[in-house]
Every structure is written in C-alpha cells, then in structure tokens.
Design an enzyme around this catalytic site. Structure first.
Site, PDB file in Angstrom:
ATOM      1  N   ASN A 121      61.636 -36.236  33.528  1.00  0.00           N
ATOM      2  CA  ASN A 121      61.685 -35.817  34.934  1.00  0.00           C
ATOM      3  C   ASN A 121      62.947 -35.004  35.225  1.00  0.00           C
ATOM      4  O   ASN A 121      62.912 -33.999  35.930  1.00  0.00           O
ATOM      5  CB  ASN A 121      61.698 -37.035  35.867  1.00  0.00           C
ATOM      6  CG  ASN A 121      60.423 -37.849  35.792  1.00  0.00           C
ATOM      7  OD1 ASN A 121      59.425 -37.391  35.256  1.00  0.00           O
ATOM      8  ND2 ASN A 121      60.453 -39.057  36.336  1.00  0.00           N
TER       9      ASN A 121
ATOM     10  N   ARG B 174      64.847 -33.245  33.123  1.00  0.00           N
ATOM     11  CA  ARG B 174      64.815 -31.910  32.507  1.00  0.00           C
ATOM     12  C   ARG B 174      63.849 -30.979  33.226  1.00  0.00           C
ATOM     13  O   ARG B 174      64.100 -29.789  33.383  1.00  0.00           O
ATOM     14  CB  ARG B 174      64.446 -32.028  31.017  1.00  0.00           C
ATOM     15  CG  ARG B 174      65.662 -32.284  30.137  1.00  0.00           C
ATOM     16  CD  ARG B 174      65.275 -32.838  28.808  1.00  0.00           C
ATOM     17  NE  ARG B 174      64.836 -34.228  28.936  1.00  0.00           N
ATOM     18  CZ  ARG B 174      64.190 -34.899  28.000  1.00  0.00           C
ATOM     19  NH1 ARG B 174      63.880 -34.298  26.865  1.00  0.00           N
ATOM     20  NH2 ARG B 174      63.866 -36.158  28.189  1.00  0.00           N
ATOM     21  N   TRP B 175      62.747 -31.538  33.704  1.00  0.00           N
ATOM     22  CA  TRP B 175      61.779 -30.739  34.474  1.00  0.00           C
ATOM     23  C   TRP B 175      62.477 -30.127  35.694  1.00  0.00           C
ATOM     24  O   TRP B 175      62.314 -28.940  35.991  1.00  0.00           O
ATOM     25  CB  TRP B 175      60.607 -31.630  34.905  1.00  0.00           C
ATOM     26  CG  TRP B 175      59.504 -30.907  35.618  1.00  0.00           C
ATOM     27  CD1 TRP B 175      58.377 -30.387  35.059  1.00  0.00           C
ATOM     28  CD2 TRP B 175      59.427 -30.617  37.014  1.00  0.00           C
ATOM     29  NE1 TRP B 175      57.594 -29.797  36.026  1.00  0.00           N
ATOM     30  CE2 TRP B 175      58.216 -29.926  37.242  1.00  0.00           C
ATOM     31  CE3 TRP B 175      60.256 -30.888  38.111  1.00  0.00           C
ATOM     32  CZ2 TRP B 175      57.814 -29.500  38.500  1.00  0.00           C
ATOM     33  CZ3 TRP B 175      59.862 -30.447  39.376  1.00  0.00           C
ATOM     34  CH2 TRP B 175      58.655 -29.761  39.557  1.00  0.00           C
TER      35      TRP B 175
ATOM     36  N   SER C 173      63.589 -49.194  33.511  1.00  0.00           N
ATOM     37  CA  SER C 173      64.018 -50.094  32.441  1.00  0.00           C
ATOM     38  C   SER C 173      65.232 -50.902  32.887  1.00  0.00           C
ATOM     39  O   SER C 173      65.909 -50.540  33.863  1.00  0.00           O
ATOM     40  CB  SER C 173      64.377 -49.285  31.196  1.00  0.00           C
ATOM     41  OG  SER C 173      65.644 -48.680  31.365  1.00  0.00           O
TER      42      SER C 173
ATOM     43  N   GLU D  69      67.863 -50.891  31.500  1.00  0.00           N
ATOM     44  CA  GLU D  69      69.043 -50.028  31.290  1.00  0.00           C
ATOM     45  C   GLU D  69      69.193 -48.967  32.386  1.00  0.00           C
ATOM     46  O   GLU D  69      70.255 -48.377  32.537  1.00  0.00           O
ATOM     47  CB  GLU D  69      68.959 -49.323  29.926  1.00  0.00           C
ATOM     48  CG  GLU D  69      69.211 -50.239  28.728  1.00  0.00           C
ATOM     49  CD  GLU D  69      68.005 -51.105  28.368  1.00  0.00           C
ATOM     50  OE1 GLU D  69      66.853 -50.659  28.575  1.00  0.00           O
ATOM     51  OE2 GLU D  69      68.213 -52.253  27.917  1.00  0.00           O
ATOM     52  N   ASN D  70      68.118 -48.731  33.140  1.00  0.00           N
ATOM     53  CA  ASN D  70      68.186 -47.677  34.174  1.00  0.00           C
ATOM     54  C   ASN D  70      69.175 -47.985  35.308  1.00  0.00           C
ATOM     55  O   ASN D  70      69.569 -47.093  36.054  1.00  0.00           O
ATOM     56  CB  ASN D  70      66.796 -47.406  34.772  1.00  0.00           C
ATOM     57  CG  ASN D  70      65.904 -46.571  33.874  1.00  0.00           C
ATOM     58  OD1 ASN D  70      64.681 -46.627  33.973  1.00  0.00           O
ATOM     59  ND2 ASN D  70      66.502 -45.773  32.982  1.00  0.00           N
TER      60      ASN D  70
ATOM     61  N   ASP E 265      58.932 -39.750  30.232  1.00  0.00           N
ATOM     62  CA  ASP E 265      60.283 -39.201  30.096  1.00  0.00           C
ATOM     63  C   ASP E 265      60.285 -37.703  30.410  1.00  0.00           C
ATOM     64  O   ASP E 265      59.292 -37.017  30.171  1.00  0.00           O
ATOM     65  CB  ASP E 265      60.763 -39.439  28.656  1.00  0.00           C
ATOM     66  CG  ASP E 265      62.261 -39.253  28.515  1.00  0.00           C
ATOM     67  OD1 ASP E 265      62.953 -39.094  29.539  1.00  0.00           O
ATOM     68  OD2 ASP E 265      62.739 -39.260  27.364  1.00  0.00           O
TER      69      ASP E 265
HETATM   70  C1  FPP Z   1      62.497 -40.451  32.823  1.00  0.00           C
HETATM   71  O1  FPP Z   1      62.965 -39.219  33.240  1.00  0.00           O
HETATM   72  C2  FPP Z   1      61.843 -41.172  33.878  1.00  0.00           C
HETATM   73  C3  FPP Z   1      62.345 -42.271  34.514  1.00  0.00           C
HETATM   74  C4  FPP Z   1      63.663 -42.848  34.268  1.00  0.00           C
HETATM   75  C5  FPP Z   1      61.596 -42.973  35.538  1.00  0.00           C
HETATM   76  C6  FPP Z   1      60.108 -42.803  35.533  1.00  0.00           C
HETATM   77  C7  FPP Z   1      59.721 -42.926  36.926  1.00  0.00           C
HETATM   78  C8  FPP Z   1      58.775 -42.221  37.569  1.00  0.00           C
HETATM   79  C9  FPP Z   1      57.839 -41.273  36.931  1.00  0.00           C
HETATM   80  C10 FPP Z   1      58.624 -42.378  39.024  1.00  0.00           C
HETATM   81  C11 FPP Z   1      58.417 -43.773  39.512  1.00  0.00           C
HETATM   82  C12 FPP Z   1      57.172 -44.402  38.997  1.00  0.00           C
HETATM   83  C13 FPP Z   1      56.229 -45.007  39.730  1.00  0.00           C
HETATM   84  C14 FPP Z   1      55.152 -45.773  39.042  1.00  0.00           C
HETATM   85  C15 FPP Z   1      56.212 -44.957  41.202  1.00  0.00           C
HETATM   86  P1  FPP Z   1      64.500 -38.906  33.015  1.00  0.00           P
HETATM   87  O2  FPP Z   1      65.156 -38.943  34.355  1.00  0.00           O
HETATM   88  O3  FPP Z   1      65.078 -39.811  31.991  1.00  0.00           O
HETATM   89  O4  FPP Z   1      64.386 -37.437  32.482  1.00  0.00           O
HETATM   90  P2  FPP Z   1      65.429 -36.685  31.530  1.00  0.00           P
HETATM   91  O5  FPP Z   1      65.474 -37.473  30.234  1.00  0.00           O
HETATM   92  O6  FPP Z   1      64.809 -35.339  31.382  1.00  0.00           O
HETATM   93  O7  FPP Z   1      66.727 -36.660  32.258  1.00  0.00           O
END
Ligand code: FPP
Length: 227
Positions: A18, A20-21, A61, A63-64, A16
């Site tokens: 990405n 915010r990063w 997920s 839910e995504n 989790d």
């Molecule tokens: C959460 O960050 C992350 C995800 C919804 C997806 C995770 C996916 C990856 C790391 C890339 C794809 C994976 C592979 C194995 C190729 P967020 O967007 O919910 O972050 P936030 O809560 O800060 O907005």
C-alpha cells in the site's frame, strides 16, 4: 473446476505494498491504505463466484504497532469504517466474519464493533477471516500453553487450540508486492500450503489476479496428482 481437489478452498493473503502504491503516485501513505481497503471490498465480493470457502487477510500484525502513531490511527479508522459500511453486505452475502489474533487488545470500541459483527454474521457459510493484532508465533505459543494446560502437547492438540481451529486447512498463501517472506503470518497453517508471491501492489490486486492465482494453484495440484 467446481469441487475438484484442485480448487483452493482456503486462501490467505499478505496484503503488502500500500505504501509503495501511494509513493509511486506521490500520495500520502494513508491513501494507499484507503485504496487497499477498496481492493479488500472487491475481493470479498468475488469469493463466492471464485469458489472459495474461506479468505484470510493479514490486516494488522502485532509488529504493525511499531509504525508511526498517525499511520496506526489511520489503519484503525479504516477498520472501523470498513466494518460499519460493509457489515450489511456481509450479512446479505452469507459471509461469516472471523477474527484471528489478539484482537481483544484493540481499542474497546473496535472490540465492541467486532463482537457485534461476529454475532450478526454467525450464520454465514463463507468465511472472511481477518488477522488483527496477529502474530503466528504468539498464536502458536498461546495454543501450546492451552495444550499444556490439559496435559496434551501434541501437533493435533496445538492445532486444535490455534485461532484458526474452525477454519478449513490452508490451501494457498499469497503475498503481494514482490516481497518473499511470511512475516509471522500463519506459520503453523502454512506447513502444507502452496505459496505464491506476486509483484502486484495490494491496491492493484483484483479478483482477476486472485482467479489467476487459483488457476496456478489448480495447475500445480494437477501436476503433483499426475506423478
Ligand atoms: C501493507 O502495506 C499493508 C498493511 C500494513 C495493512 C493492510 C491493510 C489494509 C489493506 C487496509 C485495512 C484492511 C481491512 C480489512 C479493512 P505497507 O504499508 O507495508 O506497504 P509498503 O510495504 O509498500 O510500505
């Protein structure tokens, strides 16, 4: 640590943070996901030396799907690229790919790529399990339905029909980015797992962070063992 009981063998991660990063750097969210994949790649390369038999990652997920179409497309395209570019490395490094979740419901070209990757890596001894279109409640419901169909609704029978039925027991579940919830991930499997919530945002999570998590796990196990 070797094969002592304090070594976590199956580690699962809710990746989790990405978004915010990227936000902190005034970059598009897509950039955060891209760097998230880089973090995945480095981690997968490190599992052998960290003594882990199975790494399970929550990549998408059920839910995504509610996210904007553009972001869903970005994530699917990253998945396509990741499988294509890293498959030879999995094979070379003895990594067996495993997919959990309702992944047959993804785009047909991704399903075909995944089927091919599953077959090509089937001889690997270390497992990378990727949760795609995954929801734990749905997984449990599917398993319970199968257990009911054979007239044996018990904890053992349900466990035997979960997507994870061929994976080792879950030892450690990590969530990055400071959120403290399971978000429908491995609800059944987490029954006896240790949990660790770290503030690091996923793109910043390195094999060193995972080593620290494994050390924390080993410490907890030693303390419980000493009582
Ligand atoms: C959460 O960050 C992350 C995800 C919804 C997806 C995770 C996916 C990856 C790391 C890339 C794809 C994976 C592979 C194995 C190729 P967020 O967007 O919910 O972050 P936030 O809560 O800060 O907005």
């Amino acid at each position: 640590m070797g094969n002592s009981p304090a070594q976590a063998k199956h580690v699962a991660i809710i990746m989790d943070g990405n978004g915010r990063w990227a936000k902190r750097r005034a970059l598009p969210r897509a950039m955060g996901h891209k760097r998230g994949v880089e973090a995945v790649r480095k981690l997968v390369r490190s599992v052998g030396s960290l003594g882990i038999d199975c790494l399970t990652l929550y990549a998408f997920s059920s839910e995504n799907w509610k996210r904007p179409d553009e972001e869903v497309d970005d994530l699917m395209n990253l998945m396509r690229k990741f499988i294509k570019s890293d498959l030879p490395e999995f094979i070379a490094n003895d990594v067996r790919l495993k997919i959990i979740g309702d992944w047959q419901g993804l785009a047909p070209d991704i399903v075909a790529m995944l089927e091919d990757a599953l077959e090509q890596t089937s001889g690997g001894s270390r497992i990378l399990a990727v949760a795609l279109n995954y929801g734990a409640q749905q997984e449990i419901a599917r398993a319970a339905a199968k257990a009911a169909a054979i007239g044996e609704v018990t904890d053992k029978s349900i466990a035997a029909h979960l997507d994870t039925n061929d994976l080792p027991p879950l030892d450690l579940l990590i969530r990055t980015s400071g959120e403290v919830r399971l978000s429908n991930f491995l609800l059944w499997q987490a029954a006896y797992a240790e949990m660790l919530f770290v503030d690091t945002l996923w793109p910043d999570f390195t094999p060193e962070h995972l080593q620290q998590a494994l050390d924390a796990f080993a410490d907890r196990e030693r303390r419980f063992g000493g009582r």
